[in-house]
Design a protein around this motif. Structure first.
Motif, PDB file in Angstrom:
ATOM      1  N   ASP A 216       0.851  -1.197   0.000  1.00  0.00           N
ATOM      2  CA  ASP A 216       0.000   0.000   0.000  1.00  0.00           C
ATOM      3  C   ASP A 216       0.886   1.246   0.000  1.00  0.00           C
ATOM      4  OD1 ASP A 216      -2.194   1.667   0.228  1.00  0.00           O
ATOM      5  OD2 ASP A 216      -2.543   1.284   2.357  1.00  0.00           O
ATOM      6  N   LYS A 218       0.705   4.864   1.767  1.00  0.00           N
ATOM      7  CA  LYS A 218      -0.083   5.629   2.750  1.00  0.00           C
ATOM      8  C   LYS A 218      -0.022   7.133   2.521  1.00  0.00           C
ATOM      9  CE  LYS A 218      -1.397   2.654   6.226  1.00  0.00           C
ATOM     10  NZ  LYS A 218      -0.583   1.497   6.574  1.00  0.00           N
ATOM     11  N   GLY A 230      -5.739   6.990   4.226  1.00  0.00           N
ATOM     12  CA  GLY A 230      -6.232   5.616   4.380  1.00  0.00           C
ATOM     13  C   GLY A 230      -5.520   4.648   3.434  1.00  0.00           C
ATOM     14  N   TYR A 277      -5.111  -9.470   8.970  1.00  0.00           N
ATOM     15  CA  TYR A 277      -4.291  -8.660   8.062  1.00  0.00           C
ATOM     16  C   TYR A 277      -3.066  -8.179   8.819  1.00  0.00           C
ATOM     17  CZ  TYR A 277      -3.462  -3.942   5.858  1.00  0.00           C
ATOM     18  OH  TYR A 277      -2.941  -2.797   5.336  1.00  0.00           O
ATOM     19  N   ASN A 293      -4.571  -5.667  11.435  1.00  0.00           N
ATOM     20  CA  ASN A 293      -5.941  -5.235  11.193  1.00  0.00           C
ATOM     21  C   ASN A 293      -6.824  -6.471  11.208  1.00  0.00           C
ATOM     22  OD1 ASN A 293      -5.414  -2.455  10.872  1.00  0.00           O
ATOM     23  ND2 ASN A 293      -4.625  -2.856   8.828  1.00  0.00           N
ATOM     24  N   ARG A 295      -9.569  -7.183   9.449  1.00  0.00           N
ATOM     25  CA  ARG A 295     -10.489  -7.058   8.301  1.00  0.00           C
ATOM     26  C   ARG A 295      -9.662  -6.990   7.032  1.00  0.00           C
ATOM     27  NH1 ARG A 295      -8.595  -2.250   7.134  1.00  0.00           N
ATOM     28  NH2 ARG A 295      -7.672  -1.154   8.880  1.00  0.00           N
ATOM     29  N   GLY A 297      -7.895  -5.183   3.986  1.00  0.00           N
ATOM     30  CA  GLY A 297      -7.339  -3.854   3.763  1.00  0.00           C
ATOM     31  C   GLY A 297      -8.107  -3.149   2.663  1.00  0.00           C
ATOM     32  N   ASP A 298      -8.085  -1.848   2.730  1.00  0.00           N
ATOM     33  CA  ASP A 298      -8.686  -1.025   1.685  1.00  0.00           C
ATOM     34  C   ASP A 298      -7.598  -0.047   1.269  1.00  0.00           C
ATOM     35  OD1 ASP A 298     -10.146   0.690   0.132  1.00  0.00           O
ATOM     36  OD2 ASP A 298     -11.779   0.962   1.558  1.00  0.00           O
ATOM     37  N   GLU A 300      -6.168  -2.977  -0.341  1.00  0.00           N
ATOM     38  CA  GLU A 300      -5.646  -4.321  -0.637  1.00  0.00           C
ATOM     39  C   GLU A 300      -6.728  -5.294  -1.109  1.00  0.00           C
ATOM     40  OE1 GLU A 300      -4.843  -2.517   1.997  1.00  0.00           O
ATOM     41  OE2 GLU A 300      -2.771  -2.838   2.630  1.00  0.00           O
TER      42      GLU A 300
HETATM   43  N1  GLY Z   1      -4.629  -0.278   3.536  1.00  0.00           N
HETATM   44  C1  GLY Z   1      -4.595   0.041   4.896  1.00  0.00           C
HETATM   45  C2  GLY Z   1      -5.777  -0.373   5.662  1.00  0.00           C
HETATM   46  O1  GLY Z   1      -6.740  -0.918   5.152  1.00  0.00           O
HETATM   47  O2  GLY Z   1      -5.765  -0.180   6.873  1.00  0.00           O
END
Ligand code: GLY
Ligand code: AMP
Length: 437
Positions: A216, A218, A230, A277, A293, A295, A297-298, A300
């Motif tokens: 990712d 950031k 995010g 994650y 995390n 959940r 990823g967003d 990912e």
């Molecule tokens: N890509 C970082 C997140 O979902 O926390």
């Protein structure tokens, strides 16, 4: 299990989940509890309602009324609020961990203590504080390389890194003093040097099935500069690795996720069901854990779900019934690049409420709506990351060209990072790793 599925959340990650459900051959009806009118998810489900999905009573009563077989929880806040516990107490299966187990994300102090207690490798030197007592001494011990983390959910904005956000011990002490004044707990830890990557694993509490590694970005601006966001975009290579990783990095990260899932089971007497994650850093001394995390990823999720070969609903059912060991989870051997278009001014002062136009996009199957709304039948940006696209090809370079071409077709007061997935940026990461290894 009933065929009805409840999706919680309405960003691009949840749009990617809805698409994966839509591609499944397992018969199901999709319902979504959303925070905004995401037209992509709406087009894929029987009903999308905007309601407070952080309220357990609202979620459970909706799930019961719609005879939900399983719910899948996209964002972290409902996990922190114990939505998985309440649904599970009503005999509704959940893809997403219960509140206690979600502490792996919601409390940085918990995550650090768990790794230490269970002898899991990859942890930094750290201490947890709620007053200034000992802060100065610990900063002296760490020297120039330290990180201060607010001990709770802060949307990626609760972390201050030395050299980046904090330029001296005086600045660090001021920041800690402010946290103490606000009544916040915080963690101070050793700063790692290297390249970050994400490894997400499906977990049914007993078995983990790993997804491709993803990187990712950031920072908001080209060249990894500007404020933290995010996540502005992500990529993954055709071999499910990243150009700067060696195979032992992936093995170490997989081991850390597996050991962490086992440790959670020992701690709470029940397994972690959902997506685990790990946010890792490849360093000169092997793989280190930055954060967990609880959940997908967003962004990912957009990379990995776009190339998932296995039926996603089958994976969810296997998680719910603790039968993940009986299925093979596979991904196409293709590279993916995801880029986000975000409002001008994001993340600090994003413009909001302005119309956007996605009609120029060639391939709507790889367009993911995020913070958008429909007002008077017009698509508007709602103030956070707006929409993402994914390019898929046999190389990162080709996938990047597809993603760049598509994202630049979205019209509106938006910007994106042109450099994500480009050869120049990848070379920079590869060289950095070569220098430190
Ligand atoms: N890509 C970082 C997140 O979902 O926390
Ligand atoms: P987190 O919310 O814990 O993911 O932290 C946000 C960002 O801060 C990470 O993506 C890293 O870039 C950075 N960061 C957090 N912890 C560390 C660490 N121990 N060493 C270096 N960078 C870190």
């Amino acid at each position: 299990m009933n065929d009805n599925i409840l999706l919680i959340g309405s960003g691009a990650r949840e749009h990617a989940i809805a698409m994966a459900i839509n591609r499944s051959h397992t018969p199901s009806e999709l319902f979504c509890m959303a925070s905004n009118l995401n037209p992509g998810i709406t087009s894929l489900c029987k009903e999308l309602i905007v309601d407070d999905f952080n309220d357990p009573d609202i979620v459970v009563s909706y799930a019961k009324n719609h005879k939900i077989g399983f719910a899948i929880i996209g964002p972290e806040n409902p996990l922190e609020r114990g939505i998985a516990d309440t649904l599970s107490n009503s005999n509704i299966n959940v893809i997403g961990p219960k509140k206690n187990l979600a502490q792996i994300e919601t409390s940085k102090g918990f995550a650090r203590k768990l790794l230490n207690k269970h002898g899991i490798p990859g942890a930094p030197k750290f201490k947890i504080f709620s007053s200034m007592s000992g802060v100065g001494d610990f900063l002296d011990e760490l020297g120039e390389n330290y990180v201060v983390k607010f001990d709770g959910l802060a949307g990626g904005k609760g972390v201050k890194v030395s050299g980046d956000h904090l330029q001296s011990h005086t600045e660090a002490l001021d920041h800690c003093l402010q946290l103490v004044k606000d009544g916040s707990k915080f963690v101070i830890e050793e700063k790692f040097i290297g390249q970050e990557f994400s490894l997400m694993s499906f977990s049914d509490g007993k078995t983990l099935k790993h997804m491709p590694t993803v990187q990712d970005h950031k920072r908001a601006f080209v060249g990894d500069t500007g404020p933290n966001t995010g996540g502005m975009g992500t990529y993954s290579d055709h071999n499910h690795s990243l150009p700067f990783l060696i195979s032992s990095d992936i093995e170490e990260a997989q081991y850390i996720n597996e050991a962490t899932a086992r440790a959670l089971k020992v701690e709470f007497g029940e397994g972690y069901k959902g997506i685990l994650y790990g946010g890792f850093m490849a360093t000169a001394k092997g793989v280190k854990l930055i954060e967990y995390n609880a959940r997908f990823g967003d962004p990912e999720a957009m990379n990995v779900l776009s190339i998932l070969e296995t039926d996603f609903v089958k994976i969810c059912q296997a998680i719910a019934t603790e039968r993940l060991h009986t299925i093979e989870v596979s991904f196409k051997k293709q590279a993916t690049v995801c880029k986000y278009a975000v409002p001008n001014g994001y993340p600090e002062t994003p413009v909001k409420g302005k119309p956007i136009d996605v009609s120029g996009i060639n391939d709507k199957n790889h367009l993911f709506y995020a913070s958008v709304d429909i007002v008077n039948e017009t698509l508007i940006e709602a103030g956070s990351r707006t929409a993402a696209v994914v390019g898929i090809a046999d190389t990162i370079e080709k996938a990047e060209k597809i993603a760049e071409n598509e994202i630049s077709k979205i019209k509106g007061p938006l910007f994106h990072r042109k450099d994500i997935g480009t050869k120049t940026l990848l070379q920079k990461y590869i060289r950095q790793m070569e220098r430190i290894r």
